[in-house]
Write an enzyme that holds these catalytic residues in place. Structure first.
Site: not given
Ligand SMILES: NC(=O)c1ccc[n+]([C@@H]2O[C@H](COP(=O)([O-])OP(=O)(O)OC[C@H]3O[C@@H](n4cnc5c(N)ncnc54)[C@H](O)[C@@H]3O)[C@@H](O)[C@H]2O)c1
Length: 253
Positions: A144, A157, A161
């Site tokens: 991130s 968080y 990351k």
């Molecule tokens: N959305 C944002 O703004 C953003 C920004 C930077 C980084 N991220 C990162 O991107 C990645 C995906 O996030 P997203 O935004 O698509 O979120 P999201 O919540 O839509 O998807 C995350 C997925 O991870 C799954 N998950 C959670 N815990 C789990 C576990 N213990 N084992 C297996 N699966 C698990 C959830 O069920 C979900 O389907 C994450 O690592 C998040 O930290 C997101």
């Protein structure tokens, strides 16, 4: 120039929604077989159905990435389904609303570090032997922009990351001569359920999120998927140990 993939099989954790779902669809669109994994079986199966509906090939394998036995079983299931693993996108992650550092609690710390750090470590630990046995492959971990700098009121968080980037760079150097490339993608705010959970309670927060990015908007899941596919493809053969910000200019400020 188009992206070329000499590999055939991709694995996506956190593939039930958001960035993971979009990336699973993008891999399938390039003709790869995709193992979609998540704790959310309905969402994961939904991703598989979307891929199959578009003429692609995919299988859902449930896995909680914090549990080593399940992660090991995921890699075995990948081999059973498709006989190999070429690209792994270790993307499962959680973000719990936090206050300032001194207001955090131990349960939040353990939960965030458990999924975001231990989960990525366990996945790489069980993927690398498969890639070594095959003579190479590529791993992309989801970090991130909170892994590249401060994230006020999200210190745990941010720590998780930063750790993902540390794992990524260390593994990249350890396995570079074995033709295993390891990179991280660093999204800024992306329009997913995670974003909506964090920002939709207050529309002003949404406007603030858009304004954090010099391009004036938050990102789209497809924009992260494109970066992940680039980091995996043959064209990126000289790129390893890199943390690629895909952030509308946010970290350039
Ligand atoms: N959305 C944002 O703004 C953003 C920004 C930077 C980084 N991220 C990162 O991107 C990645 C995906 O996030 P997203 O935004 O698509 O979120 P999201 O919540 O839509 O998807 C995350 C997925 O991870 C799954 N998950 C959670 N815990 C789990 C576990 N213990 N084992 C297996 N699966 C698990 C959830 O069920 C979900 O389907 C994450 O690592 C998040 O930290 C997101």
């Amino acid at each position: 120039m188009s992206l070329t993939f000499s590999g055939q099989v991709a694995l996506v954790t956190g593939g039930a929604a958001g960035i993971g779902r979009a990336t699973a669809l993008a891999f399938a669109n390039e003709g790869l077989k995709v193992v979609v994994s998540d704790v959310d079986a309905n969402g994961g199966q939904g991703t598989v159905e979307l891929i199959r509906g578009a003429g692609g090939e995919a299988t859902f394998v449930p896995c909680d990435v914090t549990q080593e036995a399940q992660v090991k079983a995921l890699m075995e299931a990948t081999l059973d389904a498709y006989g190999r693993l070429d690209y792994a996108f270790n993307n499962a992650g959680i973000e719990i609303e936090q206050g300032k550092l001194a207001d955090g609690n131990e349960a939040e710390f353990d939960a965030i570090i458990g999924v975001n750090v231990k989960g990525v470590w366990l996945c790489m630990k069980h993927q690398i032997p498969l890639l070594l046995a095959q003579g190479g492959g590529a791993i992309v971990n989801t970090a991130s922009v909170a892994g590249l700098g401060a994230a006020p009121k999200m210190s745990i968080y941010a720590a998780s990351k930063h750790a993902v980037i540390g794992l990524t760079k260390s593994a990249a150097v350890e396995y570079a001569k074995k033709k295993i490339r390891v990179n991280a993608v660093c999204p800024a705010v992306i329009d997913t359920d995670m974003f909506r959970r964090a920002y939709e309670s207050d529309p002003k927060k949404g406007e603030f999120a858009a304004a954090m990015h010099p391009v004036g908007r938050i990102g789209k899941v497809e924009e992260i998927a494109t970066a992940v596919l680039y980091l995996c493809c043959d064209n990126a053969a000289f790129t390893t140990g890199h943390a690629l910000a895909v952030d509308g200019g946010a970290t350039a400020i």
